[in-house]
Structures are given as C-alpha cells and as structure tokens.
Design a protein around this motif. Structure first.
Motif, mmCIF file in Angstrom:
data_model
loop_
_atom_site.group_PDB
_atom_site.id
_atom_site.type_symbol
_atom_site.label_atom_id
_atom_site.label_comp_id
_atom_site.label_asym_id
_atom_site.label_seq_id
_atom_site.Cartn_x
_atom_site.Cartn_y
_atom_site.Cartn_z
ATOM 1 N N SER A 103 2.700 -6.667 -15.805
ATOM 2 C CA SER A 103 3.962 -6.335 -15.135
ATOM 3 C C SER A 103 3.755 -5.491 -13.888
ATOM 4 C CB SER A 103 4.886 -5.603 -16.108
ATOM 5 O OG SER A 103 4.287 -4.373 -16.511
ATOM 6 N N MET A 104 2.664 -4.690 -13.834
ATOM 7 C CA MET A 104 2.372 -3.862 -12.662
ATOM 8 C C MET A 104 1.124 -4.334 -11.924
ATOM 9 S SD MET A 104 4.800 -1.688 -12.664
ATOM 10 C CE MET A 104 4.181 -0.556 -11.423
ATOM 11 N N PHE A 105 0.623 -5.529 -12.272
ATOM 12 C CA PHE A 105 -0.642 -5.980 -11.700
ATOM 13 C C PHE A 105 -0.503 -6.336 -10.226
ATOM 14 C CE2 PHE A 105 -3.873 -9.339 -10.986
ATOM 15 C CZ PHE A 105 -5.004 -8.571 -11.212
ATOM 16 N N GLN A 151 1.602 -5.077 -8.003
ATOM 17 C CA GLN A 151 1.678 -3.837 -7.227
ATOM 18 C C GLN A 151 0.334 -3.114 -7.197
ATOM 19 O OE1 GLN A 151 4.772 -1.235 -8.568
ATOM 20 N NE2 GLN A 151 4.439 0.277 -6.924
ATOM 21 N N PHE A 152 -0.415 -3.196 -8.293
ATOM 22 C CA PHE A 152 -1.756 -2.597 -8.344
ATOM 23 C C PHE A 152 -2.685 -3.251 -7.319
ATOM 24 C CE2 PHE A 152 -6.051 -3.003 -10.170
ATOM 25 C CZ PHE A 152 -6.428 -1.676 -10.180
ATOM 26 N N CYS A 153 -2.618 -4.588 -7.205
ATOM 27 C CA CYS A 153 -3.473 -5.300 -6.242
ATOM 28 C C CYS A 153 -3.117 -4.921 -4.803
ATOM 29 C CB CYS A 153 -3.351 -6.801 -6.430
ATOM 30 S SG CYS A 153 -4.030 -7.409 -7.993
ATOM 31 N N VAL A 154 -1.840 -4.802 -4.536
ATOM 32 C CA VAL A 154 -1.428 -4.460 -3.157
ATOM 33 C C VAL A 154 -1.787 -3.024 -2.832
ATOM 34 C CG1 VAL A 154 0.565 -4.204 -1.643
ATOM 35 C CG2 VAL A 154 0.386 -6.183 -3.157
ATOM 36 N N THR A 155 -1.635 -2.120 -3.797
ATOM 37 C CA THR A 155 -1.875 -0.699 -3.530
ATOM 38 C C THR A 155 -3.363 -0.373 -3.491
ATOM 39 O OG1 THR A 155 0.205 -0.169 -4.635
ATOM 40 C CG2 THR A 155 -1.365 1.639 -4.310
ATOM 41 N N GLU A 156 -4.120 -0.843 -4.445
ATOM 42 C CA GLU A 156 -5.522 -0.464 -4.556
ATOM 43 C C GLU A 156 -6.448 -1.344 -3.717
ATOM 44 O OE1 GLU A 156 -6.673 2.184 -6.082
ATOM 45 O OE2 GLU A 156 -4.673 2.758 -6.826
ATOM 46 N N PHE A 157 -6.164 -2.650 -3.643
ATOM 47 C CA PHE A 157 -7.072 -3.568 -2.958
ATOM 48 C C PHE A 157 -6.521 -4.093 -1.622
ATOM 49 C CE2 PHE A 157 -8.255 -3.751 -7.418
ATOM 50 C CZ PHE A 157 -9.638 -3.660 -7.367
ATOM 51 N N THR A 216 -2.656 -12.208 -3.571
ATOM 52 C CA THR A 216 -1.997 -11.785 -4.812
ATOM 53 C C THR A 216 -1.517 -12.989 -5.613
ATOM 54 O OG1 THR A 216 -1.285 -9.759 -3.696
ATOM 55 C CG2 THR A 216 -0.187 -10.337 -5.754
ATOM 56 N N GLY A 217 -0.936 -13.965 -4.925
ATOM 57 C CA GLY A 217 -0.483 -15.173 -5.619
ATOM 58 C C GLY A 217 -1.636 -15.975 -6.204
ATOM 59 N N ARG A 218 -2.751 -16.012 -5.475
ATOM 60 C CA ARG A 218 -3.917 -16.730 -5.991
ATOM 61 C C ARG A 218 -4.472 -16.044 -7.233
ATOM 62 N NH1 ARG A 218 -8.530 -17.290 -1.666
ATOM 63 N NH2 ARG A 218 -8.571 -15.031 -2.065
ATOM 64 N N LEU A 219 -4.491 -14.728 -7.238
ATOM 65 C CA LEU A 219 -4.992 -13.994 -8.399
ATOM 66 C C LEU A 219 -4.066 -14.166 -9.601
ATOM 67 C CD1 LEU A 219 -7.216 -12.100 -9.417
ATOM 68 C CD2 LEU A 219 -5.800 -10.172 -8.670
ATOM 69 N N LEU A 220 -2.758 -14.169 -9.358
ATOM 70 C CA LEU A 220 -1.808 -14.362 -10.448
ATOM 71 C C LEU A 220 -1.860 -15.792 -11.005
ATOM 72 C CD1 LEU A 220 1.284 -12.395 -9.068
ATOM 73 C CD2 LEU A 220 -0.311 -11.683 -10.871
ATOM 74 N N PRO A 258 7.897 -4.288 -19.154
ATOM 75 C CA PRO A 258 8.386 -3.900 -17.821
ATOM 76 C C PRO A 258 9.238 -2.634 -17.834
ATOM 77 C CG PRO A 258 8.700 -6.257 -18.194
ATOM 78 C CD PRO A 258 8.314 -5.653 -19.493
ATOM 79 N N LEU A 259 9.981 -2.431 -18.941
ATOM 80 C CA LEU A 259 10.796 -1.208 -19.000
ATOM 81 C C LEU A 259 9.942 0.046 -19.065
ATOM 82 C CD1 LEU A 259 13.541 -2.403 -21.538
ATOM 83 C CD2 LEU A 259 13.755 -2.200 -19.053
ATOM 84 N N ILE A 260 8.850 -0.051 -19.785
ATOM 85 C CA ILE A 260 7.980 1.129 -19.917
ATOM 86 C C ILE A 260 7.094 1.308 -18.693
ATOM 87 C CG2 ILE A 260 6.113 2.133 -21.309
ATOM 88 C CD1 ILE A 260 7.340 0.758 -23.737
ATOM 89 N N SER A 261 6.688 0.213 -18.060
ATOM 90 C CA SER A 261 5.791 0.323 -16.898
ATOM 91 C C SER A 261 6.464 0.994 -15.706
ATOM 92 C CB SER A 261 5.321 -1.076 -16.473
ATOM 93 O OG SER A 261 6.408 -1.875 -16.038
#
Length: 276
Positions: free
Chosen positions: A149-151, A153-159, A166-170, A271-274
C-alpha cells in the motif's frame, strides 16, 4: 299263290326286322337319356361344389373381416394404452420437476441463510486447524498488503522513480506471484510437506522484507522482491488447500469464502494503518 306268298314274305319281312330297328332306336334314345341324366347329375354336383366353394369363400371373408376388426381393435387398444402411459409419464415428470424446483428453492434459501449467518461462520471456525490456518494466512497477507500500500510512495521518495519505473515495478510484483502459484507450488508440495512449506515461506517473507528496506539500487529492489512475492504466493495456495482438507466436502464452499474474506480484510485494514 307263290307270287302272293313271296310278295307277302317280302312285304312282311320288313315288319319282322322293324322291331329290331325300333329297338335299336329306342336303345339309342335311352342311352341318350341316361347320358343326359348323368350330365344333369354332374351339373348338380358341380353346382353343389360351387355352392360349397362360395360358402367357404364367404366363411373365409367373414373370418378375415373378423380378424381384421380384431387387429384394428387391438391396435386401437395399444394406441390408447400408449397415450395413457404418455399422459401418466407426463404427469409424473411434471410432478417430479415441480418437486425438484421446490427443493432447489429451499436449498437456495438455506444457502443464503448460511452465507449471511454469523453462527455459521463461527461453526466453520470450530473445525480443527481452521482458525489457526486463517490466522496464519492473515499474518502473511497483512504485512504484504501493508508494504504494497505504501510501496509506490516508497519508490518515489527513496529511489526517485519516475511514474514509468514505478508502474513497471508494480507490474513485476503480480508477475512473480503468478509464476510462483503456477510453476513453483507443485514441485514444492511433492518435495516437502504443507507445514514445512508454510514455515519456510514465513521465514523467507520476513528476511525479504528486511532486505527490501536495506536495498539502495533498483536492481537490489528487484532482487529482494523476487523471494518475497514467491514465498507469499506459495504459502497462500498451500493454506487454501489445507483449509479445504480440514472441513467436510459440504462445508468446502463456506471455508473458501472465509479464506477470501481474510484476504479482503487484510487489504482493507492495511491502507488504513499505513497512513499513520
């Protein structure tokens, strides 16, 4: 005198011979009469024989008519019996169809009551290993759903991934899961027991998540996501198979519904907890 006698003799001679000739004529006539009588008797016999033949023919025709009428009556009786049998069979078939429809309606209503019954869900969890398997599946699905659910955003922020990367990784993640469920599960089940596969999958998932957090390049990210999604897909399939084996055949649909409900619950709660 001599002349007179001679004349008399010559004159009377035919009279002496005449009876013989008349007798012959009479005999001929009597012979004709007898032959005519024989002919008449033969004609009478022929007429009698013809009368006998006519009466026999009449008897034969009457018998044939009687036989034909009996045959027609028998055929009509058979037709009536067949119609009666058809009517009885149709009535019986319609009655059976109505009974089957009523049974189907009752079974449908009972199934609907079973699906939306909380007591039925609780009853299914009372089977041996069912609750434990459902909790194990939720423990595997919830961290994966929380991570995914946060992957993005993690890819955009960290990498600093672009939307294309991002779409290719998903897309890479469900591809790995598809390969794991279609090609990896069967060989593993032949080599190891279901319990061993679930334990190994949980260990691999935990190690892969730690390594994913430590990844610094795109290649390392792809590399760590491979065992994470393979182990997750394999464990999900194995747990679903164990759930169907833990309940009777009549409750297979209900326990599979619980299985998918656990998946939906994990996807709702993650998603609610993330966001926190």
């Amino acid at each position: 005198t001599t002349t007179t006698k001679t004349t008399t003799h010559t004159a009377t001679k035919p009279f002496k011979d005449e009876p013989n000739s008349f007798g012959g004529v009479v005999a001929i006539k009597s012979g004709q009469n007898s032959s005519s009588k024989v002919g008449v008797s033969m004609l009478n016999r022929g007429e009698g024989d013809m009368k006998v033949d006519v009466s026999a023919a009449q008897k034969d025709s009457t018998l044939s008519r009687t036989t034909h009428s009996h045959t027609e009556d028998h055929a009509a009786l058979k037709t009536d019996i067949a119609k009666l049998d058809d009517g009885v069979l149709r009535d019986e078939s319609s009655a059976l169809v109505q009974q089957q429809q009523k049974r189907n309606e009752n079974s449908t209503q009972s199934k609907l009551r079973t699906v939306f019954s909380l007591t039925e869900l609780i009853r299914l969890q009372r089977y041996k290993f069912v609750r434990r398997l459902l909790l194990t599946k939720f423990g595997i699905l919830f961290p994966s759903a929380l991570f995914m659910s946060m992957f993005a955003q993690f890819c955009v922020t960290e990498f600093k991934f672009s939307p294309h990367k991002t779409g290719r990784l998903l897309s890479y993640v469900p591809l790995v899961r598809m390969v794991g469920q279609g090609l990896v599960v069967n060989p593993l089940v032949k080599c190891f027991s279901e319990t061993m596969i679930i334990r190994l999958s949980c260990i691999v998932i935990a190690i892969s998540m730690v390594l994913t957090g430590m990844a610094t390049t795109e290649f390392e990210l792809y590399l760590t996501l491979l065992p994470l999604n393979l182990s997750g897909s394999v464990s999900i399939v194995v747990i679903s198979g164990l759930l169907t084996q833990a309940v009777p055949q009549t409750d297979t649909g209900g326990v599979l519904g619980l299985d998918h409900a656990v998946l939906s619950l994990a996807n709702i709660a993650a998603p609610l907890i993330s966001g926190w």
